[in-house]
Write an enzyme that holds these catalytic residues in place. Structure first.
Site, PDB file in Angstrom:
ATOM      1  N   GLY A  72      -3.419 -26.000 -10.677  1.00 46.82           N
ATOM      2  CA  GLY A  72      -3.549 -27.128 -11.541  1.00 46.82           C
ATOM      3  C   GLY A  72      -2.576 -27.312 -12.414  1.00 46.82           C
ATOM      4  N   THR A 112     -13.431 -23.379 -15.904  1.00 49.87           N
ATOM      5  CA  THR A 112     -14.771 -23.215 -16.441  1.00 49.87           C
ATOM      6  C   THR A 112     -15.686 -23.889 -15.334  1.00 49.87           C
ATOM      7  OG1 THR A 112     -14.706 -25.493 -17.645  1.00 49.87           O
ATOM      8  CG2 THR A 112     -14.225 -23.536 -18.896  1.00 49.87           C
ATOM      9  N   ASN A 171     -12.870 -18.611 -22.213  1.00 47.75           N
ATOM     10  CA  ASN A 171     -12.122 -18.973 -23.578  1.00 47.75           C
ATOM     11  C   ASN A 171     -11.100 -18.086 -23.819  1.00 47.75           C
ATOM     12  OD1 ASN A 171     -11.364 -19.246 -26.173  1.00 47.75           O
ATOM     13  ND2 ASN A 171     -13.401 -20.185 -26.843  1.00 47.75           N
ATOM     14  N   HIS A 214     -16.890 -29.458 -36.349  1.00 45.58           N
ATOM     15  CA  HIS A 214     -16.165 -30.058 -35.424  1.00 45.58           C
ATOM     16  C   HIS A 214     -16.240 -31.738 -35.505  1.00 45.58           C
ATOM     17  CE1 HIS A 214     -16.798 -26.168 -33.347  1.00 45.58           C
ATOM     18  NE2 HIS A 214     -15.988 -26.424 -32.674  1.00 45.58           N
ATOM     19  N   LYS A 251     -19.056 -34.368 -30.798  1.00 45.37           N
ATOM     20  CA  LYS A 251     -19.475 -33.183 -30.445  1.00 45.37           C
ATOM     21  C   LYS A 251     -21.108 -33.336 -30.394  1.00 45.37           C
ATOM     22  CE  LYS A 251     -19.394 -28.097 -30.576  1.00 45.37           C
ATOM     23  NZ  LYS A 251     -18.870 -27.802 -29.235  1.00 45.37           N
ATOM     24  N   GLY A 282     -21.298 -23.646 -29.469  1.00 46.74           N
ATOM     25  CA  GLY A 282     -21.319 -22.591 -28.449  1.00 46.74           C
ATOM     26  C   GLY A 282     -20.689 -21.108 -28.980  1.00 46.74           C
TER      27      GLY A 282
END
Lengths: 217, 217, 217, 217
Positions: free
Chosen positions: A9, A75, A99, A129, A133, A139
């Site tokens: 990737g 993810t 993360n 944020h 969002k 989270g």
């Protein structure tokens, strides 16, 4: 002798940051996979997966072929994918996390310590944020709550412009307030976390590790 | 059974806070010394000194007479005073510190950890105090610098109104900033630190301790 | 009827943001100039220049040909360039500024008001930028100092990671602190400022304006 | 020639601050009323009421006798009390407010301006107070909401230790955040507001004024 790595990737936004950072640190890219091409020079010590669950099988094929260590940043992995990883980890070293931000891991670590010492103080979590969002609280705020072992804590959620992400944990005693704040400013931080995980994993024989263990070993 | 304590300087601003907090926690005041009177009911387990160097000898006399543990919060002790304390500490437990703020100790602890993990990140120290403060940077900012083992670090000093005291240590990586901030809001915090020191010291046999050891034992 | 605009430098980072924002607001791009091509559909009401001083002459040629209003965001213009603009402004409306951030203009406006009302309070300016920034204090911090008419004010400069830019002005009285903070999070803000300038300038007959006048007209 | 003033409630916490500040500024106290005594030297130019609704009648009696200007800081006045004040204000100048904090008034003023200029940006209000505060959000946060003319705005309330009071209003656009923060550090600020009101009111002939008008006349 240079360290060698593979990158699955390399054309994604995170993949590009990873490539740039590893190059700065003189690691040699001997396997590269992206939407355009596959290139293999030699067996890499560690394979970094910054791709999507759809190509996870390809990552595992390369890993098994070369016996490489693995750092998985994809993810949305299925339970089946995770089982596959754990099986692989019986013979090879693997780091897997959703993360790779160093600062959030450090924040999680120190707030646990602060909570223990300041037993009885008030605790407040707040997060800011961007306006797009949809989930609230974030989270990460929930992760903070879990890490502190709190079931009943106030979480303030602010939505402002295009703020990348700010998290603050405050501890208030009678006479003082102690706060820890993490502010994300770019995705470079995730590339740095992945680099730390790669440095950690190439020195392991085998085992399935989280990012926290890689960071604080 | 209630814990018992003596208090030297019960009429000072800090002494009054200490008395109030120990009472809330059901400790029994069996020795009280201030400018107006001396009162003795029975030998106290621990003697708290919130007084001035001038009456330090009186504190030592009481301690030796009853063999009490000691928590000394007096500032400006002479080297001779400190030697006396250390001698006493060979047979009895003593905690001595010039700053019993819990939050500052916690800050010092966690910033050391953060510095180790975020090796290579930028570090900035800043402090804000009232306009009447003459020294800059503040003593606490210098203590932070020492604790981090930094010789060359930028310290920003702000002077605003009658701010009691704010200290921030920030760590900046490419992509994130992690900050720890301590804000003093009243002297109650020092009474709480002294209470923690008292709880610690009554369970010790002997020894000369700083507040840090009492807090993180 | 749609508004029409021309864009010089549509392939730069700022130009791309401008194009995207104007499109969202249904303005029609009838003249586009970048490194790859020139495209002209019809005379634009206003020409936005997000390019470099090197192509400033081309901007002026287009403007004179179509009698368009002008919004000039190019930095590093020569005095000669500025004279040219002012001459043009005798017959046509022009906005020119080196900084189209709305928030900084608003900050400058309100801190002046606060200073007048809180006469005698302490003032502190602080700014935080990425570690690669060479000048200290920042140009914007100096602009703040000038705007407040202060010759002797403390400016704290912090350098942390890749922080885009934070400026805080604090006013401290005995008993309270009032602070105004501006934090840049992306270059989108400049595109928004340019859009406001374009809306302003198309309703003017002629004149040479700064961004402040366009914003607060 | 010195200004003269009367003080009703000179033994309260606010009254003591007022007395101290007016003395520093060389105003002469010619009428003093508190729980212990009443003292009258001569008719004061202005009477300051820092007392309780119970003694409001006494304040009015003194005012009417000497025709003094009035600055009323008593909270919890009845509608009848207010009517009495307004009647008195037909012939004499009166300032009445429940909150004489300068900084909060300045905050209210500038956030209204910011809201107008940053039309369309996100707005967030947050407030932090001590753990003993029972109402949430704070009265001041609600005052901010009203002043901004917002019916649907998020207010975050944090409760930490013994924080005196912090209010922040943040405006978030795509690319930037602008915030105004007010932090109370002591009741001295209220004495300063009352002093400004006294300076204003002694130059008026008659009229019923709020603190805002006294501050921004």
């Amino acid at each position: 002798l240079k360290h060698t790595y593979g990158l699955i990737g390399s054309d994604g936004r995170l993949g590009a940051e990873v490539k740039s950072l590893f190059t700065e640190n003189c690691w040699q890219l001997t396997l590269e996979v992206n939407k355009e091409f596959e290139r293999l020079d030699s067996a890499p010590q560690v394979i970094i997966d910054c791709s999507l669950p759809e190509v996870f099988n390809k990552t595992m094929e390369f890993a098994e072929q070369y016996g490489s260590a693995l750092v998985v940043a994809t993810t949305g992995l299925s339970n089946e994918n995770l089982e596959q990883l754990k099986l692989y980890a019986q013979k090879h070293p693997v780091v897997q996390s959703y993360n790779y931000s160093i600062g959030i891991q450090v924040l999680l670590k120190v707030i646990k310590e602060i909570k223990e010492i300041t037993n009885g103080w008030d605790i407040e979590i707040s997060e800011t944020h961007h306006r797009f969002k949809k989930d609230r609280p974030s989270g990460t705020a929930l992760m903070i709550k879990d890490e502190l072992g709190l079931t009943d804590v106030n979480i303030s959620s602010l939505r402002l412009g295009n703020v990348a992400g700010v998290h603050t944990v405050s501890f208030g005693g009678l006479g003082e307030v102690l706060s820890v704040t993490h502010e994300a400013t770019s995705r470079r931080t995730f590339a740095e976390g992945i680099f730390k995980a790669a440095q950690f994993v190439i020195n392991k024989k085998s085992g399935f590790y989280g990012f926290k263990e890689a960071l604080f070993n």
